[in-house]
Each structure stands twice: as structure tokens, then as C-alpha cells.
Write a protein that holds these residues in place. Sequence first.
Motif, PDB file in Angstrom:
ATOM      1  N   ARG A 191     138.965  -5.757  79.345  1.00 61.15           N
ATOM      2  CA  ARG A 191     139.468  -7.130  79.488  1.00 61.15           C
ATOM      3  C   ARG A 191     138.562  -8.151  78.809  1.00 61.15           C
ATOM      4  O   ARG A 191     138.995  -9.265  78.526  1.00 61.15           O
ATOM      5  N   HIS A 192     137.306  -7.781  78.582  1.00 56.72           N
ATOM      6  CA  HIS A 192     136.308  -8.730  78.083  1.00 56.72           C
ATOM      7  C   HIS A 192     135.912  -8.433  76.633  1.00 56.72           C
ATOM      8  O   HIS A 192     134.740  -8.459  76.272  1.00 56.72           O
ATOM      9  N   HIS A 194     137.516  -8.863  72.352  1.00 59.46           N
ATOM     10  CA  HIS A 194     138.566  -9.301  71.437  1.00 59.46           C
ATOM     11  C   HIS A 194     139.279  -8.087  70.846  1.00 59.46           C
ATOM     12  O   HIS A 194     138.806  -6.946  70.932  1.00 59.46           O
ATOM     13  N   THR A 219     140.082 -12.749  73.713  1.00 56.78           N
ATOM     14  CA  THR A 219     140.195 -12.555  75.148  1.00 56.78           C
ATOM     15  C   THR A 219     140.045 -13.883  75.894  1.00 56.78           C
ATOM     16  O   THR A 219     139.105 -14.650  75.635  1.00 56.78           O
ATOM     17  N   TRP A 258     145.196 -12.445  76.357  1.00 54.80           N
ATOM     18  CA  TRP A 258     144.553 -12.681  75.078  1.00 54.80           C
ATOM     19  C   TRP A 258     145.392 -13.688  74.309  1.00 54.80           C
ATOM     20  O   TRP A 258     146.633 -13.619  74.328  1.00 54.80           O
TER      21      TRP A 258
END
Length: 485
Positions: A191-192, A194, A219, A258
Motif C-alpha cells: 500500500r505504501h 508507487h 500512492t 493511488w
Amino acid sequence: MTANQNHLTTSWGAPVGDNQNSMTAGRRGPTLIQDVHLLEKLAHFNRERVPERVVHAKGAGAHGYFEVTNDVSKYTKANFLSEVGKRTPMFIRFSTVAGELGSADTVRDPRGFAVKFYTEEGNYDLVGNNTPVFFIRDAIKFPDFIHTQKRHPQTHLKNPNAVWDFWSLSPESLHQVTILMSDRGIPATYRHMHGFGSHTFKWVNAEGEAVWVKYHFKTDQGIKNLDVDLAAKLAGENPDYHTEDLFNAIEAGDFPSWTLYVQIMPLEDADTYRFDPFDVTKVWSQKDYPLIEVGRMTLNRNPENYFAEVEQATFSPGNFVPGIEASPDKMLQGRLFAYADAHRYRVGVNHNQLPINRPQCPVHNNQRDGFMRADGNGGSGMYYEPNSFGGPTEAPQHRTTPFEVSGEANAVAYDHDDHYTQAGDLYRLMSEDERARLVRNIVNAMKPVEKDEIKLRQIGHFYKADPEYGQRIAEGLGLSVPQGV
């Protein structure tokens, strides 16, 4: 005359004249299908592991939607990008690259970032990574590169000699190596980080006007990376850490998102830009081509069955929709063949009939039979084209837009060989703490390499990118920067 027994050959014994450059129409391409060495190399490579993916074997996936937030219709006629507020269902698969299906999530490795958009005009796949560049820029080198990341055929152990030998002999890898060995080499979670399309693609609008485009998924959770020691600890204690994190976040209603941006380059700029815009080892400066917002991707539903949805999901960068086309990027050109071919082998020739891959729009083609045909096999309908019986016909309005090619058919390298400027710029952008961690990571990774020749060759590349960069690596390895670099 007896052939040199040490010559590289094809599987049928013919000597290979060029194993570094695929054959293209003119210096810029596109790649020619007559390059049978390239085709054999990729086709054989796709069949080297049974049955898991050859690369990107370990991964996690989720369902969601993409919503357009900015009008980009002047650049592309793609229907799913046609109006602000339009939502398109999608599925994403995150992955590591080199490890096997049971490998740890928190290793230092690029992360795959593969998005399938179920559009009204067919499935569109954007198959990228969490980095904007890659290690190589010609698909003919891909099987060799991945072999260096896999296990030694005798010891069945990872082989740092092969890794650094290949990188030191392929200076175009330096930019990606610098990213991989930096803090960004181990994301905190899926999740963290790009995501990037990495390659250059072509967008075409309703009037037939085209531009070159690059994709950037930023993100909305912010970038977070793992400390190398914590990553190693997690690899032992919870090797599925990233998989678990993504599932639990979505299950708890903490839906990750994103924002998609693109860079747009006029077609004519490709001939004058200071870097070849089709070289996937390079980026376009955002000062030259600013980011333009397109929309937002949100993940809001976990798979019901991992095998059916994540393991059997198939992605190909050749799955285009009207308004989005390929560029002459040599790495992309090889992937257009290799990915779909891998799925035909791994999952089956009818892989697009599986629910996770099935388009959410009508499909009309003349493909019939094959292993595991899961639908009505076309029934009694028309099975060839052209025909006189009312069967599906081609749509001339969706022909691929032309671009000019010139020159002789030959196996040639890219015109530009500046492999150091962008890697050096990246190093100089880092803080002192980031540089120190980068140097430590590289030194620790290179220490097991047995030949000083390989270490010195790679140090020379670091030095050419930035003298301080090379000097610090050399000192960490107890060596001196080679003279004359």
C-alpha cells in the motif's frame, strides 16, 4: 571449417551472431518477428518453470475500481478514460520478481504492479513495477538477466557472482540498481509504494492524433520503506507480511488508493529529447513533461479464492484497447509476445475464459477448441473471416495508428549510451543518511562476490555516475577505484 565449440548457439545448433540486441526495423524499431533467436529465447524461457510463474511467482491481489478525475479526452479516445466521474472495475496483482511462490515478501526486489481494467471495449492491462525504470532495455537480454536472479544450477543457491557479473557487464542497469539498493528497494507494504507503467506507450485521440505517454500511480498512503534489519526479521517471522497487510487493510475497510498521473510527450519530441524516450532504463524529466492527473484507483474487495483469482490471473502489456497502443520500446516489444505466451503455457490457451480474466464485454473471435475450453466453443456460429454469412467483421476505425520507421533490418543497440547521468542525479538527490544506507546495502550485497574483477568493474560504473558514489563503494569493499574510469 570446424565451428568454435564455445560459440553461443540456438537450440538447433546454429551460432548466434548477436545476443545483446534484438533485430529491429531501423535503429528505433519496432522489433522484427524474423528474429527467431529472440522468439526462441523468450518462448523457451517462458517454459522453464512448472507450474508457477517464472517471474513474479509470489504475489497478492485485490479488486477495486478506477475513477476518472480529469478530462484527458484530448489525448486518448480510450472509452474508460472518456469522462470525469466514469468508474471502471479493475483487479490488481502485486508481487516480488525473483523469488519462488513460497519466498518472503520483505526481500530486496522490485515489486510487480499489474492492473487489469475491465473496460467496455475489452480488458486493458497495464503491467508495470514499483520503479519507473528497469535493469535492461532489450528483451533479448531478459532470460539471461532473470537467470542471474534465480538459483545456481549446481548448488541451488542464490548466486551473487552471477548477479553482479551481469550488472557490471550491462551498465544500462545502473539506474535501476541504484533504486533497488536504496531505501525504496524494500517497501513497507504494497500500500505504501508507487506504481509505474515504466514503458513508453502511445495515446491516440478521436481525431487520430497521437502522443507518447508514461504512467505514474502515486500512492495516497504515502511512501514508506522497511529498515533492512527489520525486513530480514520479518522474512523469518512472517514471510507473508505484505500479503497479510493488504488483505487485513481491505477487510477492515481501510481501502488503499493511488492517484494516476501521466506524462505526455509530443511525437516529434522523440527525435530531439536528450534521452531516448523509448529506453526503459531512463526517465523523462518532470520539468520537461509535467505530471497530469488522470484518476484514482481504489481497492475495496479481497479475493474470495486466492488460486482462482490471484494465481490464475493473467496480464499482458499487449492487451490494449482503442486509444492506447505500443511504442517502439524494445523491451516492451518483447513483452508483447512473451507475457501472453507465458499464460498460454502456464494457465492454458483458453486462459481468458476464466472468470478473473474474462472481459466484461461481448467477445467475438474465431478461436476454437484447445485445452480446457470453458464456454460454448462458439456454438454453430461463424468461425472464419471474411465471410458471407453475417459473422463478426473487422473494425477499420480502430486500426493501429502508423508511425514512421526507417533504416535497414539489423540487430542494433540504442543510439544513446549515457547510462550514468540519471543514476548520478538520483544519488545526488539523496540525503546523506540515504546515501549511507545505499552504500551499506551495495557493499553488503557485493561482499560475497568472489572475483575482484567483477567488483572493480561495477565500482567503475558507480564512479562514472558520481565520483563520491564509486569511492564510497570501493572503500567499503576495501578496494580502490580502477584507474582510467
